[in-house]
Design a protein around this motif. Structure first.
Motif, PDB file in Angstrom:
ATOM      1  N   THR A   1      -4.390 -20.869  45.416  1.00  0.00           N
ATOM      2  CA  THR A   1      -3.547 -19.594  45.404  1.00  0.00           C
ATOM      3  C   THR A   1      -2.638 -19.421  44.082  1.00  0.00           C
ATOM      4  N   ARG A   2      -2.894 -18.406  43.532  1.00  0.00           N
ATOM      5  CA  ARG A   2      -2.102 -18.003  42.243  1.00  0.00           C
ATOM      6  C   ARG A   2      -0.541 -18.053  42.711  1.00  0.00           C
ATOM      7  N   ASP A   3       0.152 -18.848  41.538  1.00  0.00           N
ATOM      8  CA  ASP A   3       1.554 -19.260  42.055  1.00  0.00           C
ATOM      9  C   ASP A   3       2.374 -18.477  40.654  1.00  0.00           C
ATOM     10  N   ALA A   4       2.542 -17.008  41.274  1.00  0.00           N
ATOM     11  CA  ALA A   4       3.206 -16.176  40.266  1.00  0.00           C
ATOM     12  C   ALA A   4       4.523 -16.738  39.835  1.00  0.00           C
ATOM     13  N   GLU A   5       5.174 -17.270  40.798  1.00  0.00           N
ATOM     14  CA  GLU A   5       6.665 -17.641  40.300  1.00  0.00           C
ATOM     15  C   GLU A   5       6.626 -18.640  39.380  1.00  0.00           C
ATOM     16  N   ARG A   6       5.769 -19.766  39.713  1.00  0.00           N
ATOM     17  CA  ARG A   6       5.708 -20.760  38.430  1.00  0.00           C
ATOM     18  C   ARG A   6       4.824 -20.350  37.301  1.00  0.00           C
ATOM     19  N   GLU A   7       3.920 -19.351  37.367  1.00  0.00           N
ATOM     20  CA  GLU A   7       3.501 -18.785  36.358  1.00  0.00           C
ATOM     21  C   GLU A   7       4.317 -18.053  35.215  1.00  0.00           C
ATOM     22  N   ALA A   8       5.156 -17.533  35.984  1.00  0.00           N
ATOM     23  CA  ALA A   8       6.340 -16.508  35.241  1.00  0.00           C
ATOM     24  C   ALA A   8       7.031 -17.483  34.378  1.00  0.00           C
ATOM     25  N   GLY A   9       7.490 -18.745  34.924  1.00  0.00           N
ATOM     26  CA  GLY A   9       8.305 -19.949  34.421  1.00  0.00           C
ATOM     27  C   GLY A   9       7.651 -20.502  33.423  1.00  0.00           C
ATOM     28  N   HIS A  10       6.129 -20.936  33.484  1.00  0.00           N
ATOM     29  CA  HIS A  10       5.433 -21.555  32.505  1.00  0.00           C
ATOM     30  C   HIS A  10       5.273 -20.642  31.274  1.00  0.00           C
ATOM     31  N   ASP A  11       5.022 -19.327  31.426  1.00  0.00           N
ATOM     32  CA  ASP A  11       5.092 -18.284  30.364  1.00  0.00           C
ATOM     33  C   ASP A  11       6.348 -18.469  29.556  1.00  0.00           C
TER      34      ASP A  11
ATOM     35  N   GLY B   1      -7.675 -37.295  54.163  1.00  0.00           N
ATOM     36  CA  GLY B   1      -6.769 -37.621  53.245  1.00  0.00           C
ATOM     37  C   GLY B   1      -6.504 -35.860  52.609  1.00  0.00           C
ATOM     38  N   SER B   2      -5.482 -35.910  51.622  1.00  0.00           N
ATOM     39  CA  SER B   2      -4.961 -34.748  51.364  1.00  0.00           C
ATOM     40  C   SER B   2      -4.389 -34.793  49.998  1.00  0.00           C
ATOM     41  N   PHE B   3      -4.568 -33.625  49.049  1.00  0.00           N
ATOM     42  CA  PHE B   3      -3.794 -33.564  47.974  1.00  0.00           C
ATOM     43  C   PHE B   3      -3.361 -32.279  47.985  1.00  0.00           C
ATOM     44  N   SER B   4      -1.927 -32.371  47.468  1.00  0.00           N
ATOM     45  CA  SER B   4      -1.177 -31.141  47.309  1.00  0.00           C
ATOM     46  C   SER B   4      -0.546 -31.280  45.975  1.00  0.00           C
ATOM     47  N   GLY B   5      -0.622 -29.886  44.946  1.00  0.00           N
ATOM     48  CA  GLY B   5      -0.203 -30.114  43.899  1.00  0.00           C
ATOM     49  C   GLY B   5      -0.130 -28.532  43.179  1.00  0.00           C
ATOM     50  N   ALA B   6      -0.615 -28.632  41.805  1.00  0.00           N
ATOM     51  CA  ALA B   6      -0.828 -27.542  41.218  1.00  0.00           C
ATOM     52  C   ALA B   6      -1.625 -27.795  40.020  1.00  0.00           C
ATOM     53  N   THR B   7      -2.501 -26.823  39.672  1.00  0.00           N
ATOM     54  CA  THR B   7      -3.550 -26.631  38.484  1.00  0.00           C
ATOM     55  C   THR B   7      -2.860 -25.479  37.482  1.00  0.00           C
ATOM     56  N   VAL B   8      -2.806 -26.045  36.186  1.00  0.00           N
ATOM     57  CA  VAL B   8      -2.493 -24.962  35.219  1.00  0.00           C
ATOM     58  C   VAL B   8      -3.832 -24.956  34.271  1.00  0.00           C
TER      59      VAL B   8
ATOM     60  N   GLY C   1      -3.577 -19.447  34.348  1.00  0.00           N
ATOM     61  CA  GLY C   1      -2.283 -19.237  34.869  1.00  0.00           C
ATOM     62  C   GLY C   1      -2.036 -20.595  35.740  1.00  0.00           C
ATOM     63  N   VAL C   2      -1.155 -20.595  36.537  1.00  0.00           N
ATOM     64  CA  VAL C   2      -0.874 -21.667  37.582  1.00  0.00           C
ATOM     65  C   VAL C   2      -1.014 -21.146  38.802  1.00  0.00           C
ATOM     66  N   TRP C   3      -1.869 -22.147  39.536  1.00  0.00           N
ATOM     67  CA  TRP C   3      -2.290 -22.101  40.868  1.00  0.00           C
ATOM     68  C   TRP C   3      -1.988 -23.373  41.761  1.00  0.00           C
ATOM     69  N   ARG C   4      -1.314 -22.975  43.024  1.00  0.00           N
ATOM     70  CA  ARG C   4      -1.135 -24.076  43.908  1.00  0.00           C
ATOM     71  C   ARG C   4      -2.331 -24.384  44.367  1.00  0.00           C
ATOM     72  N   VAL C   5      -2.579 -25.810  44.866  1.00  0.00           N
ATOM     73  CA  VAL C   5      -3.661 -26.347  45.225  1.00  0.00           C
ATOM     74  C   VAL C   5      -3.353 -27.335  46.449  1.00  0.00           C
ATOM     75  N   GLU C   6      -4.259 -26.785  47.430  1.00  0.00           N
ATOM     76  CA  GLU C   6      -4.125 -27.686  48.779  1.00  0.00           C
ATOM     77  C   GLU C   6      -5.568 -28.145  48.859  1.00  0.00           C
ATOM     78  N   ARG C   7      -5.837 -29.421  49.080  1.00  0.00           N
ATOM     79  CA  ARG C   7      -7.092 -30.370  49.168  1.00  0.00           C
ATOM     80  C   ARG C   7      -7.274 -31.023  50.340  1.00  0.00           C
ATOM     81  N   SER C   8      -7.945 -30.910  51.161  1.00  0.00           N
ATOM     82  CA  SER C   8      -8.516 -31.759  52.416  1.00  0.00           C
ATOM     83  C   SER C   8      -9.893 -32.707  51.696  1.00  0.00           C
ATOM     84  N   VAL C   9      -9.656 -33.892  52.217  1.00  0.00           N
ATOM     85  CA  VAL C   9     -10.486 -34.818  52.028  1.00  0.00           C
ATOM     86  C   VAL C   9     -11.122 -35.669  53.244  1.00  0.00           C
ATOM     87  N   ARG C  10     -12.395 -35.474  53.561  1.00  0.00           N
ATOM     88  CA  ARG C  10     -12.798 -36.231  54.938  1.00  0.00           C
ATOM     89  C   ARG C  10     -13.923 -36.937  54.132  1.00  0.00           C
ATOM     90  N   ASP C  11     -14.072 -38.204  54.889  1.00  0.00           N
ATOM     91  CA  ASP C  11     -14.900 -39.225  54.652  1.00  0.00           C
ATOM     92  C   ASP C  11     -15.804 -38.988  55.822  1.00  0.00           C
TER      93      ASP C  11
END
Length: 164
Positions: free
Chosen positions: A146-156, A33-40, A16-26
């Motif tokens: 976090t599962r993205d049910a709204e985007r998942e439905a659109g992706h399906d 730093g940070s990453f925000s996006g989606a994983t399918v 399915g489709v997941w929202r992604v929030e990543r923190s990066v610390r040196d």
């Protein structure tokens, strides 16, 4: 009640489709730093497993850049709760066993060692924490999915209409 949520079928869980929030610390410099996006996660065409495609925006030192990566999560012969994770080109990355809802694994990369901790919280939330250490690296990467049910439905809908 356990703090972990056991997964009996890792590929079914991840699909399915997941929202992604990543923190990066040196940890050496204190930079963040940070990453925000989606994983399918979707079925592979050529073998039993899932194609993982992550895309979004990575921000480091106040500069935002597009970022993406692709991995392959292959079915493991030892059980449905396990997967063999590989880079897009087929090189081994790490094992994954979520049967207890928690897994720790290592990935040696040249002089660096990546140690990953995977924690499943429930049907719609999981986290990875990667500690990267080596001669030139001392990083901590924490990613919440976090599962993205709204985007998942659109992706399906796109997939079934032949447009995705």
């Amino acid at each position: 009640m356990s703090e972990y949520w056991p997964v009996t079928d890792v590929l079914a869980y991840l699909t399915g489709v997941w929202r992604v929030e990543r923190s990066v610390r040196d940890l050496a410099s204190g930079d963040r730093g940070s990453f925000s996006g989606a994983t399918v996660f979707e079925p592979l065409d050529d073998e039993a497993g899932l194609l993982h495609h992550e895309s979004g925006t990575f921000v480091w030192q106040d500069v935002a850049r597009p970022a993406e990566r692709t991995l392959r999560f292959l079915a493991d012969d030892d059980g449905a709760g396990r997967a063999d994770v590989r880079f897009a080109d087929g090189r081994p990355f790490h094992d994954l066993d979520l049967t207890s809802g928690h897994h720790v694994t290592d990935h040696p990369c040249a002089a660096d060692l990546y140690r990953g901790e995977f924690t499943v919280h429930d049907a719609d939330h999981w986290r990875t924490v990667w500690r990267v250490g080596g001669p030139a690296k001392d990083l901590l990467l924490t990613t919440d999915y976090t599962r993205d049910a709204e985007r998942e439905a659109g992706h399906d809908s796109e997939r079934h209409s032949g447009q995705g």
